[in-house]
Design an enzyme around this catalytic site. Sequence first.
Site, PDB file in Angstrom:
ATOM      1  N   CYS A 129      69.387  32.417   2.781  1.00 40.85           N
ATOM      2  CA  CYS A 129      69.619  32.798   1.382  1.00 40.85           C
ATOM      3  C   CYS A 129      68.645  32.084   0.459  1.00 40.85           C
ATOM      4  CB  CYS A 129      71.060  32.514   0.981  1.00 40.85           C
ATOM      5  SG  CYS A 129      71.578  30.797   1.214  1.00 40.85           S
ATOM      6  N   HIS A 167      74.954  27.920  -1.332  1.00 43.29           N
ATOM      7  CA  HIS A 167      74.454  29.292  -1.208  1.00 43.29           C
ATOM      8  C   HIS A 167      73.518  29.591  -2.373  1.00 43.29           C
ATOM      9  CE1 HIS A 167      74.332  33.466  -0.062  1.00 43.29           C
ATOM     10  NE2 HIS A 167      74.830  33.854  -1.224  1.00 43.29           N
TER      11      HIS A 167
END
Length: 882
Positions: free
Chosen positions: A296, A841
Site C-alpha cells: 500500500c 496502512h
Amino acid sequence: MENGLPEDLSDSTQLPESDNDQRVYFVPYRWWKDAQDAMMSDESDGNRGVLFMATPPSSYAGPMKLINNIFNSDLAFNLRREENSLQNGESGEVSISGRDFALVSGEMWLQALKWHSDTKVAAKCGKTFSAAEDDMSDVYPLQLRLSVLRETNSLGVKVSKKDNATELFRRACKIFSLDSEMLRIWDFSGQTALIFMNDKTKFPKDCQQQSDQELLLELQIYGLSDSIKCREGKKADVAVQNYNGMHSSGSLTGMNGNAGNKSTSIFRSNSSVFSGRSGEAGSLGLTGLQNLGNTCFMNSAIQCLAHTPKLIDYFLGDYGREVNHKNPLGMNGEIALAFGDMLRRLWAPGATPVAPRTFKSKLARFAPQFSGFNQHDSQELLAFLLDGLHEDLNRVKSKPYVEAKDEESRPDEEVADEYWQNHVARNDSVIVDVCQGQYKSTLVCPDCRKVSVTFDPFMYLSLPLPSTNTRTMTLTVVSADGSIQPSSYTISVPKFGKCEDLIQALSIACSLGIDETLLVAEVYNNRIIRFLEEPADYLSLIRDNDRLVAYRLKKDSDNSPLVVFMHQHMEEHYFHGKLISSWKAFGIPLVGNVNNFVSGSDIHNLYLQLVAPFRIPPDGALDNDMDSTATEEVEGKEDNTCSTPDGDAKPSSAKGVGLPSDSELQFYLTDEKGMVKDENIVMNEPVPKIGLHRRFNVLVCWPEQLTKQYDTSLLSSLPEIFKSGFFAKRPQESVSLYKCLEAFLKEEPLGPEDMWYCPSCKQHRQASKKLDLWRLPEILVIHLKRFSYTQSAKNKLETYVDFPVDDLDLSMHLSYKNGQLSHRYMLYAISNHYGSMGGGHYTAFIHHGGDQWYDFDDSHVSPISQEKIKTSAAYVLFYRRV
C-alpha cells in the site's frame, strides 16, 4: 443504430484494442440476457450458450460453507455440461435466479454494456438504468485452474489462495458457494468448448497451459462486487455518447483537466461507466492498484505521481525516445519504462485494477531495501522513484565538469542562476523541469563569523511538525499512611518525555508536600510488575492500556524497608457439581514503610492502617469508631483462627456468631508475584529477614465474610493510562502548514554530528544554518516529518496539520521573487498514513477533474468530499502551481 447499438459502435472494428481481445467476462445472467434479447437478430446464431451445473467435487464430504477465513482450504467444485441445454433465444422462458451467471467474450461484454448504458434503449424497455441500481462495481480478475474430467463430461475448477489476492479469494467463495441455491453458468464465449477440444493453439490470452492436466484461466468478474459504492450516497446515471471521443490509438493526451475539448464522451474505469466531459471529472485514471502484500505504501506514492499534471502527458506520449540507457547513475531505463507502462495501464479506457508486479520486481532489483513484502515508507519510495526516473530520463548523455566560482562580492541573483545553470547542464529531465526547485543555504561560523552561501536544488521539502507533542495520562495516587482514599489524576506530559516529567506533573496535580515523594509502579493482575524509578526512562515505554499507581511516601523514610501488601480472599464456586473453595487475588497492592526490626503485630497494624479508608462503617456507627477499630492493637491474640492459603478449612470467627474480626487476617512472606508463601508471620514474633532486603512482599489472606466489611471496589478501581473507546478522543494537536514551513526555514545550529569545515578557521565548527526558498518548482512536494527516530524509540506524530487546499501562498516565504511566475499553489494529491510505526496502512486522496476528490485505497476507488481530505493522517502533500 444497428442491433440496439449506436451506429459508431455497431462495427466491432471500432472497438479499442483493450476490448478487442479474447478476454472472458463472468457476468450475471439476467444482466446479459436483457441485453441479448434486445440486440438479437433473426439471422444471428452467435447467441448460443452451453449450460454448466456446478456440483461438488468427488472428494466432497458435506455442504460447502461460505469461506470467510483465508486460512481455510482452496475452493474447488465441478462444472457438469448439460448437453441438451443449447439456447438460441427461443421463446421458452428460462427460470433465472441470482445464482445464474454467463461467460461472454470481451466484445459481447462491451456490446451489452453499451446497451445497458444507452438511456434511449433503456427507456424503450421500460426501465431506468444506473450503476448504483444495478449494483455495478469494479471489474476485477479472478484466476481459476481448470482440468477436463472426461469420464463425467465435466470441468474441474479450483480457486487457489496462492493465485488470488485475499479479498478476491473471499469474493470467489461467496460467488461459487454451493450451500444455497443451484449454481448455473452459461457459456456464450465458446472458450469451454476449446478447453474440451484441448486445442492449445486457440486458447485465449488469459488461459495458459500449466501442465498436461491443468489450465490457468483469468476471468474478468463484472457486476458482482460490493467493493465500490459512492460514499456520498449519490447514484451515477450511466450514458454512452460519442464513443469515438476517446483516443484509441494508445497515445492519450490532454488528461487530468488539460484537454480543451468539452464534448461529452464515455469513460470507463474499474466498476462503473461514467458520463463526463473531457476536461471535467471523467473516470479515466480512476483505476486502483492491487495490493501485492504490504504494498500500500507503493500504491499510494504511485497514484500521486500518476495523477501529476505534465507527468501524465509526458508518459502517455512518446517518452521512450528520452530514456537514457547508458547513464551510469541510472537503472538502464528500466524503472522509467516500467513506471511509464504502469501509468499507461492506469489511464487506459476500461482499465481494471492493475497488479504492479513488473514494477515491483524492477524496484526490488535496483532498490533491495524495498524487496519482499514488508511495510515501508511511502516518502522514502517517492524519493527513490523521483531520483530514479530523473536519471533514467536524463537528456544529458555526457555530463560536463563544472566548477563553481567564488560567490563573494557578487549579487545572489547572479550566483543562484549560475548554480542552477551548472545543475541543469548535468541534470536535464522532465523531473527537473517539473519537480525541482532551489533554496539558498547560509552557514555562519560561530568563531570567525565567516559566511558561506550556496544554492542547492531540492526535489521536495521535508517540514518538521512544531507541535507541543503532549500526551494525556491517567494515574492513581495511593497514600502510604492510609490517610485518604486513592484518587485518579489525568495529566499532560511531553509525548517523548521521561519519567521525571511524569513525576513533576503528577506532583503538581496531587499537591504533593515538600516532605513527600512519589513511587510509581505498574500494576498487572493485582501485583506490581515493575517500579518506574529511573528518571531518565522514556515515557514511550508506557502503553495506553497500562495501569500505573503512584504511592505517596515520606522522604525521610527512604532508608526504611518498604513492604508491599498483596491481597487474597476465599472464593467459593461450583466445579462438577461440588462446592469448591479457593484463594483469589484482588485489589491494588498497598505500600508502606516499616522499621528495620518489626514484629508480626507491626505488619498487622500497618496493613489495617492502609486499608482503613476502604472500611465500611456499621449502620449507626460514628466515623471515629471506624478509625479506632481499624487501628486497634492485636498483640497477644492466638494464631489459630485462619486457614493457610493451601488449606481446605474455612476460617472461623473467634467471636462465634458475630462478624469476623480483623484478627482473622493471615500474613505470609511471599515473592513478587504473590504465588508462594515462604513463612507465616506470627503476631508477637519478629519478622525474619526484614533488615536484609530493601523491599519485601507480604501476602494477606482475607476470610470471605471479612471482605464484606470493606469497599473492595475502591481497592480494585484502577484506570488505564488512556482509555480508548468509541467516544474517547485525545486532544487534537493542530499546527498550520505555514508554521511548519517557518520551522523549516528558521536559523538553527548544526548538530554535533553535522559539523561544518570553516575555510577561514580551517576547523570543523558547529555553525548556524539558515535556509531560504529561492526558486519554486511547477510541482511542489511537501513531506511532513511525522516519524521520529531515537536510540531507544521510534515514534509517529499524530499532529493535525491545517494545510491550504485551493491557495497555498508562498510569496511571504520566498527570498527571491520572480515577477513572471506565480507563487500560489493548489493541492491535487495527498499520501496518507494511518496507524503507528509498527504497522499501518497507506492510501491516497486525488483531485481528479472539476471539484471532485477520490479516495484511492489500493484497488478500491471511491469519491470523497473535500471536507474530509484534511486529516491527521496526511503525510505527503502534492501541490501544482496556479
